[in-house]
Design a protein around this motif. Sequence first.
Motif, PDB file in Angstrom:
ATOM      1  N   SER A 142      36.896  53.312  41.107  1.00 39.33           N
ATOM      2  CA  SER A 142      35.649  52.624  41.746  1.00 39.33           C
ATOM      3  C   SER A 142      35.054  51.277  41.020  1.00 39.33           C
ATOM      4  O   SER A 142      33.996  51.227  40.566  1.00 39.33           O
ATOM      5  CB  SER A 142      34.398  53.804  41.714  1.00 39.33           C
ATOM      6  OG  SER A 142      33.944  54.318  40.335  1.00 39.33           O
ATOM      7  N   PRO A 143      35.988  50.400  41.325  1.00 38.94           N
ATOM      8  CA  PRO A 143      36.051  49.173  40.711  1.00 38.94           C
ATOM      9  C   PRO A 143      34.885  48.128  41.389  1.00 38.94           C
ATOM     10  O   PRO A 143      34.669  47.024  40.836  1.00 38.94           O
ATOM     11  CB  PRO A 143      37.020  48.497  40.422  1.00 38.94           C
ATOM     12  CG  PRO A 143      37.996  49.072  41.668  1.00 38.94           C
ATOM     13  CD  PRO A 143      37.465  50.443  42.044  1.00 38.94           C
ATOM     14  N   MET A 144      34.409  48.601  42.632  1.00 39.45           N
ATOM     15  CA  MET A 144      33.469  47.623  43.596  1.00 39.45           C
ATOM     16  C   MET A 144      32.540  48.210  44.052  1.00 39.45           C
ATOM     17  O   MET A 144      32.452  49.680  44.146  1.00 39.45           O
ATOM     18  CB  MET A 144      34.611  46.976  44.829  1.00 39.45           C
ATOM     19  CG  MET A 144      35.708  46.014  44.290  1.00 39.45           C
ATOM     20  SD  MET A 144      36.666  45.553  45.742  1.00 39.45           S
ATOM     21  CE  MET A 144      35.225  44.546  46.504  1.00 39.45           C
ATOM     22  N   ALA A 145      31.349  47.562  44.342  1.00 40.66           N
ATOM     23  CA  ALA A 145      30.166  48.100  44.956  1.00 40.66           C
ATOM     24  C   ALA A 145      29.692  46.920  45.911  1.00 40.66           C
ATOM     25  O   ALA A 145      29.663  46.050  45.357  1.00 40.66           O
ATOM     26  CB  ALA A 145      29.199  48.659  44.108  1.00 40.66           C
TER      27      ALA A 145
ATOM     28  N   GLY B  81      32.984  44.779  37.383  1.00 37.36           N
ATOM     29  CA  GLY B  81      33.450  44.523  36.022  1.00 37.36           C
ATOM     30  C   GLY B  81      33.671  45.862  35.298  1.00 37.36           C
ATOM     31  O   GLY B  81      33.983  45.943  34.298  1.00 37.36           O
ATOM     32  N   TRP B  82      33.579  47.027  36.011  1.00 41.80           N
ATOM     33  CA  TRP B  82      33.785  48.380  35.434  1.00 41.80           C
ATOM     34  C   TRP B  82      34.623  49.003  36.416  1.00 41.80           C
ATOM     35  O   TRP B  82      34.833  48.870  37.624  1.00 41.80           O
ATOM     36  CB  TRP B  82      32.366  49.369  35.514  1.00 41.80           C
ATOM     37  CG  TRP B  82      31.376  48.624  34.729  1.00 41.80           C
ATOM     38  CD1 TRP B  82      30.661  47.611  34.897  1.00 41.80           C
ATOM     39  CD2 TRP B  82      30.796  49.172  33.322  1.00 41.80           C
ATOM     40  NE1 TRP B  82      29.930  47.551  33.734  1.00 41.80           N
ATOM     41  CE2 TRP B  82      30.193  48.382  32.938  1.00 41.80           C
ATOM     42  CE3 TRP B  82      31.451  50.288  32.696  1.00 41.80           C
ATOM     43  CZ2 TRP B  82      29.544  48.650  31.631  1.00 41.80           C
ATOM     44  CZ3 TRP B  82      30.826  50.581  31.647  1.00 41.80           C
ATOM     45  CH2 TRP B  82      30.037  50.045  31.012  1.00 41.80           C
TER      46      TRP B  82
ATOM     47  N   VAL C 109      42.961  48.691  43.631  1.00 47.01           N
ATOM     48  CA  VAL C 109      41.675  48.110  44.371  1.00 47.01           C
ATOM     49  C   VAL C 109      41.504  46.700  43.926  1.00 47.01           C
ATOM     50  O   VAL C 109      41.305  45.858  44.919  1.00 47.01           O
ATOM     51  CB  VAL C 109      40.409  49.138  43.997  1.00 47.01           C
ATOM     52  CG1 VAL C 109      39.286  48.228  44.953  1.00 47.01           C
ATOM     53  CG2 VAL C 109      40.775  50.350  44.676  1.00 47.01           C
ATOM     54  N   LEU C 110      41.610  46.365  42.663  1.00 44.75           N
ATOM     55  CA  LEU C 110      41.438  45.069  42.171  1.00 44.75           C
ATOM     56  C   LEU C 110      42.695  44.085  42.529  1.00 44.75           C
ATOM     57  O   LEU C 110      43.546  44.306  41.652  1.00 44.75           O
ATOM     58  CB  LEU C 110      40.932  44.973  40.798  1.00 44.75           C
ATOM     59  CG  LEU C 110      39.572  45.666  40.389  1.00 44.75           C
ATOM     60  CD1 LEU C 110      39.450  45.838  39.007  1.00 44.75           C
ATOM     61  CD2 LEU C 110      38.353  44.732  41.250  1.00 44.75           C
TER      62      LEU C 110
ATOM     63  N   GLN D 207      37.675  40.494  35.600  1.00 42.74           N
ATOM     64  CA  GLN D 207      36.846  41.637  35.495  1.00 42.74           C
ATOM     65  C   GLN D 207      36.684  42.050  34.228  1.00 42.74           C
ATOM     66  O   GLN D 207      35.334  42.412  33.687  1.00 42.74           O
ATOM     67  CB  GLN D 207      36.657  42.445  36.823  1.00 42.74           C
ATOM     68  CG  GLN D 207      36.388  41.548  38.113  1.00 42.74           C
ATOM     69  CD  GLN D 207      35.069  40.769  37.973  1.00 42.74           C
ATOM     70  OE1 GLN D 207      34.298  41.301  37.535  1.00 42.74           O
ATOM     71  NE2 GLN D 207      35.203  39.793  38.873  1.00 42.74           N
ATOM     72  N   ARG D 208      37.806  42.431  33.711  1.00 43.07           N
ATOM     73  CA  ARG D 208      37.703  43.208  32.313  1.00 43.07           C
ATOM     74  C   ARG D 208      37.396  42.435  31.347  1.00 43.07           C
ATOM     75  O   ARG D 208      36.962  43.117  30.368  1.00 43.07           O
ATOM     76  CB  ARG D 208      39.164  43.765  32.176  1.00 43.07           C
ATOM     77  CG  ARG D 208      39.687  44.784  33.107  1.00 43.07           C
ATOM     78  CD  ARG D 208      40.806  45.535  32.522  1.00 43.07           C
ATOM     79  NE  ARG D 208      41.771  46.160  33.552  1.00 43.07           N
ATOM     80  CZ  ARG D 208      42.354  47.179  33.342  1.00 43.07           C
ATOM     81  NH1 ARG D 208      42.898  47.540  32.021  1.00 43.07           N
ATOM     82  NH2 ARG D 208      42.993  47.801  34.389  1.00 43.07           N
TER      83      ARG D 208
END
Length: 426
Positions: free
Chosen positions: A199-202, A208-209, A413-414, A423-424
């Motif tokens: 779940s890296p997106m919202a 960033g998570w 996903v990323l 992002q990391r």
Amino acid sequence: MSVSPECGIDGPALTEHEAEALVEGICFKTGPPRSVGVEVEWLVHRERAPHDPVTRDELAAAHADLRTLPLTSGLSVEPGGQVELSSRPAPSLAVCVSEISADLAAVRTALRERGLALAGMGVDPWQRPRRFLRERRYDAMEACLDRTGSAGRTLMCTSASVQVCLDAGREEPGVMGFARRWWLAHHLGAVLVAAFANSPMAEGRATGWLSTRQLKWTELDPGRAGGPSLTHDPRHAWVRRVLDAPVMCVRRDGPWEVPDGVSFREWTRSSSMRPPTRADLDYHISTLFPPVRPRGHLELRMIDAQPGHDGWIVPLAVVTALFDDPEAAAIAHRAVAPLAERTAGAPAPHNPLWTAAARHGLADPGLRRAAVTCFTAALEALPRLGASTRVMDTVAAHADRYVRRGRCPADDVLSPPGVAREQRGG
């Protein structure tokens, strides 16, 4: 008391000591491990245009279709319209996988006829949280969780998970007595967060998570979403956690009351609130969301929903093998023991270990080492548990694609990979 039967709260008043005894008696039912279960949650998307929202009318019609299916497992609908299947307690991993697989096939077929599909993601990458269910339970939950920000609405309406349910374990001391299974669940849990982060997106952007779903749990009140201390006997620690946790709502005719900062223990002592009943205690426990929740068995609740038709099988099989096969359990216990130093003595998930798992996944070297060891042990144990070739191949494919490479489903996903690295680095 003046309450309607639908509230389900009739019964004698419950004292503080009676509540303590009930929690201790019902939450850890010990004995030799025999059963396994799983709860699989799914987002519902358009099959051909997953970015486009599904309307309330479309969801209602789809859910009505699903309720007519002759399913073995329990079907429920989450506040945002997510679909959940809850297996029966199964005598083996093979039976559990077989029953849920058959039900999922029926659900997918019914949804496909309406142009819809199940989506395995820990948090919806595109849609904003919106309530589908309008019920007093969820009205009260929303009002309560809103006090700590927007995380509650995300978790209610746009999140999905794989929850693995296992017996609590034996009472007597041993390699995997119930106290050691409890300890393992809280430390292996961080490895599971990292290995299955998805779940890296919202709301259309990278957060960033790698597990935004796990991040959102840490943003809730620790009294509601945190685990108990691991320095005490599991029963005593959980009793204290339950009674000292804030009450989400007091059920009654009309809108339910949402008290602010009143623990269940304080409720039993209050002279200004109606006295709580056994039904109130049961309901209160259902409103607590620690990563490991004892409900007569152990619910491992930290795993993001997984991609693909069979992705959900992997965490179910891995967790079952690492808990119920004695050799694999001993290996897992040794593998995660070094990680305990990184908890800083704080309960999960509000500690540095769980934060690293949610943010960086298996890019964290310590979590990667533990994950590789645990997946290897699980793969060796699955034949001893009678797992099918399908199950073993699915687990092996996840290990090869992700775990041994220090990756997780969120990395797929990323895209492109440069975005993931950027992002990391935050």
